[in-house]
Write a protein that holds these residues in place. Structure first.
Motif, PDB file in Angstrom:
ATOM      1  N   PHE A 135      54.661  31.383  33.824  1.00 43.95           N
ATOM      2  CA  PHE A 135      54.710  30.730  35.131  1.00 43.95           C
ATOM      3  C   PHE A 135      55.798  29.659  35.135  1.00 43.95           C
ATOM      4  CE2 PHE A 135      51.253  31.775  38.121  1.00 43.95           C
ATOM      5  CZ  PHE A 135      51.749  31.189  39.276  1.00 43.95           C
ATOM      6  N   ASN A 136      55.860  28.887  34.040  1.00 38.53           N
ATOM      7  CA  ASN A 136      56.823  27.796  33.965  1.00 38.53           C
ATOM      8  C   ASN A 136      58.264  28.286  33.955  1.00 38.53           C
ATOM      9  OD1 ASN A 136      58.465  25.927  31.740  1.00 38.53           O
ATOM     10  ND2 ASN A 136      57.360  24.747  33.279  1.00 38.53           N
ATOM     11  N   SER A 137      58.522  29.419  33.287  1.00 40.44           N
ATOM     12  CA  SER A 137      59.905  29.906  33.225  1.00 40.44           C
ATOM     13  C   SER A 137      60.373  30.452  34.568  1.00 40.44           C
ATOM     14  CB  SER A 137      60.027  30.993  32.148  1.00 40.44           C
ATOM     15  OG  SER A 137      59.340  32.177  32.512  1.00 40.44           O
ATOM     16  N   LEU A 138      59.455  31.015  35.338  1.00 39.09           N
ATOM     17  CA  LEU A 138      59.814  31.569  36.650  1.00 39.09           C
ATOM     18  C   LEU A 138      59.682  30.544  37.765  1.00 39.09           C
ATOM     19  CD1 LEU A 138      58.124  35.095  36.350  1.00 39.09           C
ATOM     20  CD2 LEU A 138      60.548  34.533  36.094  1.00 39.09           C
ATOM     21  N   CYS A 139      58.774  29.575  37.586  1.00 38.22           N
ATOM     22  CA  CYS A 139      58.583  28.494  38.558  1.00 38.22           C
ATOM     23  C   CYS A 139      58.537  27.186  37.772  1.00 38.22           C
ATOM     24  CB  CYS A 139      57.279  28.690  39.337  1.00 38.22           C
ATOM     25  SG  CYS A 139      57.197  30.207  40.308  1.00 38.22           S
ATOM     26  N   PRO A 140      59.667  26.583  37.498  1.00 42.27           N
ATOM     27  CA  PRO A 140      59.725  25.411  36.607  1.00 42.27           C
ATOM     28  C   PRO A 140      58.852  24.245  37.037  1.00 42.27           C
ATOM     29  CG  PRO A 140      61.916  26.308  36.972  1.00 42.27           C
ATOM     30  CD  PRO A 140      61.014  27.027  37.927  1.00 42.27           C
ATOM     31  N   GLU A 141      58.465  24.197  38.304  1.00 42.12           N
ATOM     32  CA  GLU A 141      57.615  23.102  38.756  1.00 42.12           C
ATOM     33  C   GLU A 141      56.158  23.279  38.322  1.00 42.12           C
ATOM     34  OE1 GLU A 141      57.476  26.184  42.106  1.00 42.12           O
ATOM     35  OE2 GLU A 141      58.907  25.427  40.618  1.00 42.12           O
ATOM     36  N   LYS A 142      55.810  24.460  37.793  1.00 42.38           N
ATOM     37  CA  LYS A 142      54.453  24.721  37.331  1.00 42.38           C
ATOM     38  C   LYS A 142      54.390  24.530  35.809  1.00 42.38           C
ATOM     39  CE  LYS A 142      53.105  25.931  41.464  1.00 42.38           C
ATOM     40  NZ  LYS A 142      52.287  24.986  42.274  1.00 42.38           N
ATOM     41  N   PRO A 143      53.259  24.062  35.278  1.00 38.80           N
ATOM     42  CA  PRO A 143      53.208  23.677  33.863  1.00 38.80           C
ATOM     43  C   PRO A 143      52.866  24.788  32.877  1.00 38.80           C
ATOM     44  CG  PRO A 143      51.155  23.074  34.937  1.00 38.80           C
ATOM     45  CD  PRO A 143      52.050  23.651  36.010  1.00 38.80           C
ATOM     46  N   LEU A 153      51.865  38.212  36.810  1.00 39.87           N
ATOM     47  CA  LEU A 153      53.091  38.519  37.554  1.00 39.87           C
ATOM     48  C   LEU A 153      52.794  38.783  39.025  1.00 39.87           C
ATOM     49  CD1 LEU A 153      55.003  40.793  35.025  1.00 39.87           C
ATOM     50  CD2 LEU A 153      55.780  38.593  35.933  1.00 39.87           C
ATOM     51  N   VAL A 154      51.777  39.579  39.289  1.00 34.90           N
ATOM     52  CA  VAL A 154      51.421  39.868  40.677  1.00 34.90           C
ATOM     53  C   VAL A 154      50.915  38.599  41.356  1.00 34.90           C
ATOM     54  CG1 VAL A 154      49.796  41.128  42.150  1.00 34.90           C
ATOM     55  CG2 VAL A 154      51.006  42.320  40.324  1.00 34.90           C
ATOM     56  N   TYR A 155      50.111  37.817  40.642  1.00 30.05           N
ATOM     57  CA  TYR A 155      49.600  36.581  41.243  1.00 30.05           C
ATOM     58  C   TYR A 155      50.736  35.613  41.539  1.00 30.05           C
ATOM     59  CZ  TYR A 155      46.610  32.573  42.128  1.00 30.05           C
ATOM     60  OH  TYR A 155      45.989  31.500  42.727  1.00 30.05           O
ATOM     61  N   LEU A 156      51.689  35.482  40.622  1.00 31.08           N
ATOM     62  CA  LEU A 156      52.810  34.570  40.844  1.00 31.08           C
ATOM     63  C   LEU A 156      53.589  34.951  42.100  1.00 31.08           C
ATOM     64  CD1 LEU A 156      55.199  33.136  38.186  1.00 31.08           C
ATOM     65  CD2 LEU A 156      56.152  34.165  40.239  1.00 31.08           C
ATOM     66  N   HIS A 157      53.843  36.248  42.268  1.00 32.31           N
ATOM     67  CA  HIS A 157      54.686  36.692  43.373  1.00 32.31           C
ATOM     68  C   HIS A 157      53.928  36.894  44.680  1.00 32.31           C
ATOM     69  CE1 HIS A 157      57.397  37.645  39.969  1.00 32.31           C
ATOM     70  NE2 HIS A 157      58.340  37.427  40.851  1.00 32.31           N
ATOM     71  N   LEU A 176      46.050  25.197  50.216  1.00 34.52           N
ATOM     72  CA  LEU A 176      46.360  26.520  49.677  1.00 34.52           C
ATOM     73  C   LEU A 176      47.087  26.395  48.344  1.00 34.52           C
ATOM     74  CD1 LEU A 176      46.158  29.600  50.547  1.00 34.52           C
ATOM     75  CD2 LEU A 176      48.592  29.395  51.004  1.00 34.52           C
ATOM     76  N   GLU A 177      48.000  25.456  48.253  1.00 33.70           N
ATOM     77  CA  GLU A 177      48.736  25.270  47.000  1.00 33.70           C
ATOM     78  C   GLU A 177      47.815  24.788  45.884  1.00 33.70           C
ATOM     79  OE1 GLU A 177      52.228  25.728  44.769  1.00 33.70           O
ATOM     80  OE2 GLU A 177      51.701  26.358  46.811  1.00 33.70           O
ATOM     81  N   VAL A 178      46.873  23.914  46.228  1.00 40.34           N
ATOM     82  CA  VAL A 178      45.902  23.453  45.228  1.00 40.34           C
ATOM     83  C   VAL A 178      45.047  24.621  44.759  1.00 40.34           C
ATOM     84  CG1 VAL A 178      43.915  21.952  44.834  1.00 40.34           C
ATOM     85  CG2 VAL A 178      45.863  21.089  46.121  1.00 40.34           C
ATOM     86  N   LEU A 179      44.601  25.458  45.697  1.00 42.10           N
ATOM     87  CA  LEU A 179      43.829  26.654  45.348  1.00 42.10           C
ATOM     88  C   LEU A 179      44.642  27.601  44.476  1.00 42.10           C
ATOM     89  CD1 LEU A 179      41.818  27.978  48.427  1.00 42.10           C
ATOM     90  CD2 LEU A 179      40.926  27.349  46.190  1.00 42.10           C
ATOM     91  N   TYR A 180      45.887  27.785  44.840  1.00 39.90           N
ATOM     92  CA  TYR A 180      46.792  28.680  44.102  1.00 39.90           C
ATOM     93  C   TYR A 180      46.893  28.246  42.643  1.00 39.90           C
ATOM     94  CZ  TYR A 180      51.311  30.939  42.977  1.00 39.90           C
ATOM     95  OH  TYR A 180      52.328  31.670  42.400  1.00 39.90           O
ATOM     96  N   ASP A 181      47.082  26.950  42.433  1.00 36.95           N
ATOM     97  CA  ASP A 181      47.178  26.428  41.063  1.00 36.95           C
ATOM     98  C   ASP A 181      45.843  26.551  40.334  1.00 36.95           C
ATOM     99  OD1 ASP A 181      49.795  25.808  41.591  1.00 36.95           O
ATOM    100  OD2 ASP A 181      49.499  23.635  41.672  1.00 36.95           O
TER     101      ASP A 181
END
Length: 396
Positions: A135-143, A153-157, A176-181
């Protein structure tokens, strides 16, 4: 805002209420027989697989196709298929289970097979040697740095759209973003780690955990010595189970976890009204799970002075003062109630502390009680004052 949501395929729309996820199984089971297309390539030995693709439904030849591998299945591709089937464009999709490149090439999206990761072409495999994405390599803002499986992969996209579809929240909604994380951290990441063989810790485990979601999906595969090695029925049952559990977890976060977060956030924002120090928080009602939310909100709100105490009423209408631990799973407190109060009760405690209405202080100092809100607050204040004096004496 939270509505009933379609999760399965039928020509007569079928809906599931995410407040009652245990009801998922029946509609899903009845729909599987009519809506899924499975394909297998020929096997050998005792596997007894058909040399031709098995088509359980072929009424609509324009239906989109989700491709994944045949044979033994795992939690990651089952969960990935469930996620996709919640989206409008894939809700009627046929699931093609095969390793035949020609059949996979005909699929609109392919997960966990094919040796490709190419989001533009909707190819989501993670088995190739070159794949090391997290997750971090594809979305650097995520830890999260756990290597992704097809589920991750499907969840990320597609995860934000998935949750927006199931909850009717807008994709730019903060909730929604809090739920997503939260759902990645508490549900999907585990599936990614298990599928990629990543241990939670270093060293030898003290005991075995055999009831994880991934383990239970695995049990739907045929036993090694079963006469039939057909995996189709097991795959369908696994798809039902992971769907039920994901919707149940989503319902929990929506109906219980989020309301608790809202209570804690309001209390944190209003803490200076309780005490000028900002180190005491008061909840509007008791019984609210607060620790996880408080630690998260302190980070998000960049609170410099850590909160030391929380106040709340108990079932008897009395008040508790509880120390904030150093960490979510820690038994150490940021500041414990005064040592001389510990293990003392009632009138003796009131006389010792000079605070009316005292009920108790636990022998470890992590919690105390008072008959009134004012008394509980005073117990917190006296402890803060004593700590301040101690710090001042230590620095002089």
């Amino acid at each position: 805002m939270w509505r009933r949501c379609a999760i399965a395929v039928t020509k007569t729309p079928s809906y599931i209420n995410i407040r009652r996820p245990t009801c998922v199984a029946r509609p899903l089971k009845s729909l599987f027989n009519r809506s899924l297309l499975f394909a297998e390539v020929s096997g050998s030995g005792t596997r007894r697989m058909s040399s031709q693709p098995k088509k359980l439904c072929s009424e609509n030849m324009s239906t989109k196709k989700i491709g994944t591998h045949n044979g033994s299945f795992h939690c990651d591709e089952v969960l990935a298929c469930f996620f996709l089937r919640q989206l409008p464009e894939y809700k009627d999709a046929e699931i093609i289970r095969t390793r035949d490149p020609a059949l996979l090439a005909e699929c609109d999206i392919v997960v966990d097979v094919g040796g490709e990761f190419d989001p533009k072409r909707h190819r989501y495999d993670h088995h190739q040697r070159t794949f090391q994405e997290s997750f971090n390599s594809l979305c650097p803002e995520k830890p999260w740095v756990t290597k992704l499986s097809s589920a991750g992969l499907v969840y990320l996209h597609f995860g934000r759209r998935l949750l927006a579809q199931l909850t009717q929240l807008k994709q730019d909604d903060k909730q929604l973003e809090v739920l997503y994380d939260k759902l990645y951290e508490s549900f999907v990441e585990e599936v990614d780690a298990v599928d990629n063989g990543i241990s939670q810790y270093e060293g030898e485990a003290r005991y075995s955990v055999s009831t994880t979601l991934s383990a239970r999906v695995g049990h739907f595969n045929p036993r090694w010595n079963s006469k039939s090695q057909d995996t189709e029925e097991g795959f369908k049952k696994a798809l039902v189970m992971v769907g039920e559990e994901f919707l149940d977890r989503l319902d929990f976060y929506k109906s219980s976890w989020f309301p608790a977060r809202a209570i804690v956030e309001k209390a944190v924002n209003e803490r200076h009204k309780v005490d000028p120090s900002g180190e005491v928080v008061m909840f509007s009602q008791g019984g609210c799970p607060w620790k996880e939310h408080m630690f998260a909100l302190e980070r998000e709100l960049q609170i410099e002075t850590p909160i030391k105490f929380v106040l709340y009423s108990d079932q008897n209408g009395q008040w508790r003062v509880q120390c904030v631990p150093c960490g979510l799973n820690s038994f150490q407190n940021r500041l414990s109630l005064l040592e001389e109060w510990r293990g003392v009760r009632d009138e003796a405690l009131s006389a010792l502390s000079g605070i009316e209405g005292c009920v108790f202080v636990h022998s470890s100092g992590f919690i105390g009680g008072n008959k009134t809100q004012e008394g509980a607050l005073e117990m917190a204040r006296r402890t803060l004052q004593a700590a301040a004096r101690s710090d001042a004496n230590g620095s002089s």
